[in-house]
Design a protein around this motif. Structure first.
Motif, mmCIF file in Angstrom:
data_model
loop_
_atom_site.group_PDB
_atom_site.id
_atom_site.type_symbol
_atom_site.label_atom_id
_atom_site.label_comp_id
_atom_site.label_asym_id
_atom_site.label_seq_id
_atom_site.Cartn_x
_atom_site.Cartn_y
_atom_site.Cartn_z
ATOM 1 N N ILE A 193 3.448 -0.416 -10.878
ATOM 2 C CA ILE A 193 3.977 -1.763 -10.627
ATOM 3 C C ILE A 193 5.263 -1.684 -9.816
ATOM 4 N N LEU A 194 6.145 -0.753 -10.192
ATOM 5 C CA LEU A 194 7.380 -0.583 -9.427
ATOM 6 C C LEU A 194 7.078 -0.034 -8.035
ATOM 7 N N ASN A 195 6.102 0.879 -7.936
ATOM 8 C CA ASN A 195 5.718 1.407 -6.621
ATOM 9 C C ASN A 195 5.144 0.308 -5.734
ATOM 10 N N CYS A 196 4.377 -0.589 -6.327
ATOM 11 C CA CYS A 196 3.818 -1.705 -5.565
ATOM 12 C C CYS A 196 4.924 -2.650 -5.113
ATOM 13 N N HIS A 197 5.908 -2.838 -5.963
ATOM 14 C CA HIS A 197 7.070 -3.670 -5.588
ATOM 15 C C HIS A 197 7.783 -3.093 -4.376
ATOM 16 N N ASP A 198 8.032 -1.780 -4.390
ATOM 17 C CA ASP A 198 8.713 -1.133 -3.263
ATOM 18 C C ASP A 198 7.869 -1.205 -1.988
ATOM 19 N N ALA A 199 6.564 -0.961 -2.142
ATOM 20 C CA ALA A 199 5.669 -1.006 -0.980
ATOM 21 C C ALA A 199 5.618 -2.403 -0.380
ATOM 22 N N MET A 200 5.594 -3.413 -1.233
ATOM 23 C CA MET A 200 5.525 -4.786 -0.741
ATOM 24 C C MET A 200 6.802 -5.176 -0.014
ATOM 25 N N LEU A 201 7.955 -4.754 -0.525
ATOM 26 C CA LEU A 201 9.221 -5.050 0.155
ATOM 27 C C LEU A 201 9.213 -4.475 1.564
ATOM 28 N N ASN A 202 8.770 -3.222 1.702
ATOM 29 C CA ASN A 202 8.710 -2.599 3.023
ATOM 30 C C ASN A 202 7.724 -3.325 3.943
ATOM 31 N N ALA A 203 6.563 -3.691 3.389
ATOM 32 C CA ALA A 203 5.541 -4.342 4.206
ATOM 33 C C ALA A 203 5.987 -5.722 4.667
ATOM 34 N N VAL A 204 6.648 -6.458 3.789
ATOM 35 C CA VAL A 204 7.114 -7.804 4.150
ATOM 36 C C VAL A 204 8.165 -7.741 5.250
ATOM 37 N N LYS A 205 9.029 -6.721 5.192
ATOM 38 C CA LYS A 205 10.091 -6.603 6.191
ATOM 39 C C LYS A 205 9.554 -6.177 7.552
ATOM 40 N N MET A 206 8.435 -5.442 7.576
ATOM 41 C CA MET A 206 7.956 -4.847 8.818
ATOM 42 C C MET A 206 6.806 -5.608 9.457
ATOM 43 N N ALA A 207 5.948 -6.229 8.652
ATOM 44 C CA ALA A 207 4.732 -6.848 9.187
ATOM 45 C C ALA A 207 5.045 -8.148 9.916
#
Length: 397
Positions: A193-207
């Motif tokens: 869940i925490l890994n998904c949170h980190d991945a989503m933050l990166n994806a939202v900033k870049m996509a």
């Protein structure tokens, strides 16, 4: 000030009525003078609850309700005063009328707290207890007013901690999940869940598009189920899924509830708007001022073998488009030629305007007239030839 919470009753050692009563009455947690029975005796609470259920034939379903009233550690209050506040709350709350209940104040923690264990069946008419969100809010307001009248500080506003500071970090609403994510924060245990949170933050900033967001999540080890006919977006940990683990999925709205830095992305529409802002900012300014991490920087920072699938979307799209065009030219040349002619005609009309349109129509009209005249002339020649043939044959006879 006091905080009132409803405890979820789930499977476990205290899931049954006997287990929860034994838990709240442990001598190491409380004292006899810190116990109170509402419409029942504390020592015979279990028998009283079961007798009420047998009387009205309602042994099935939920057996009890569990509330907890907690005071912060820095509140200037004694265990006896906290227990008095709990008794007053039970006696003044209208929702508790007709239900048997025990209130037990615990003093084994830094913060004083009182457990309310209530029978789910009314001993008056046998109806089962139900509570709405509005009624729960009224109960919280009642216990807050009682604390203020007794000289204690008021409860904090929604979204704030007991210290009245803005709440930060995680808020899972589940103690076990909270502890798992909390340990993951300090690197004591891994949490998807925490890994998904980190991945989503990166994806939202870049996509910049929905497709780029999905590819970025996949590059960081998460599948994204984003369908128009489904309400929620679901993320799945790829490694856990392959290993056969059932706990590998989490919804977008749950992530937004768990982590305060994702509160702006609780639905598909909000997430899509956030992604589109990246593309709008880049197209207007030429640079992405909103992104904290650049795609190239993110790829360089990632460890070998991990997150190495970050894609250069512009170059990838150009290659993809060129490949599609090449296959189309090879497989359907006649169709492409026709499309090219139509495109040229459309472009010619756009460039020539009304004059071009009139000129083209006149040319088509002239061409049609000439073709018609040539057909008439050919038919006329054929008729003359046939007539001469018939006349010659007649003379010969």
């Amino acid at each position: 000030m006091a905080i009132l919470k409803v405890v979820n009753v789930k499977a476990g050692r205290n899931a049954n009525l006997k287990g929860i009563i034994n838990y709240v009455l442990q001598p190491k947690k409380t004292e006899v003078q810190l116990t109170y029975g509402h419409c029942c005796e504390v020592s015979n609470a279990l028998d009283n609850f079961n007798e009420t259920k047998e009387t009205f034939g309602k042994k099935k379903g939920r057996q009890y309700y569990h509330f907890v009233q907690s005071f912060p550690p820095n509140e200037n209050i004694t265990a006896k005063q906290a227990h008095e506040a709990a008794i007053r709350f039970v006696e003044e709350c209208k929702k508790f009328i007709g239900f048997e209940m025990i209130a037990v104040t615990h003093q084994d923690r830094e913060h004083l707290h009182t457990h309310f264990v209530m029978d789910s069946v009314s001993f008056v008419d046998g109806h089962k207890f139900h509570i709405t969100k509005k009624e729960l809010a009224q109960m919280k307001e009642l216990q807050n007013q009682i604390c203020i009248e007794m000289g204690y500080s008021p409860a904090p506003e929604k979204g704030k901690e007991m210290s009245c500071k803005d709440r930060k970090g995680i808020s899972t609403g589940n103690s076990k999940l909270f502890q798992l994510v909390k340990k993951a924060f300090v690197k004591q245990k891994d949490s998807y869940i925490l890994n998904c949170h980190d991945a989503m933050l990166n994806a939202v900033k870049m996509a910049k598009t929905k497709e780029q967001f999905i590819q970025l999540m996949h590059a960081q080890g998460f599948e994204t189920e984003w369908k128009e006919n489904k309400k929620h977006i679901v993320f799945t940990d790829i490694k856990l899924k392959k290993s056969g683990s059932k706990k590998c999925k989490v919804r977008l709205n749950k992530l937004a509830q768990y982590f305060t830095d994702l509160n702006d992305f609780q639905s598909k529409e909000e997430l899509l708007n956030g992604i589109r802002k990246n593309g709008t900012s880049i197209s207007r300014n030429g640079t992405d001022n909103n992104r904290l991490v650049d795609a190239g920087d993110y790829k360089q920072q990632s460890k070998p073998g991990k997150n190495s699938g970050i894609i250069d979307f512009s170059a990838e799209y150009e290659r993809f488009s060129a490949e599609i065009d090449r296959k189309r030219d090879i497989s359907k040349p006649e169709k492409n030629t026709r499309y090219s002619n139509e495109l040229a005609g459309i472009q010619q009309k756009a460039n020539g305007g009304i004059a071009g349109k009139t000129r083209n129509s006149n040319e088509r009209e002239k061409t049609g007239i000439l073709q018609r005249d040539s057909r008439i002339q050919e038919q006329h020649r054929d008729s003359i030839k046939k007539f001469k043939t018939r006349r010659w044959n007649g003379n010969s006879r």
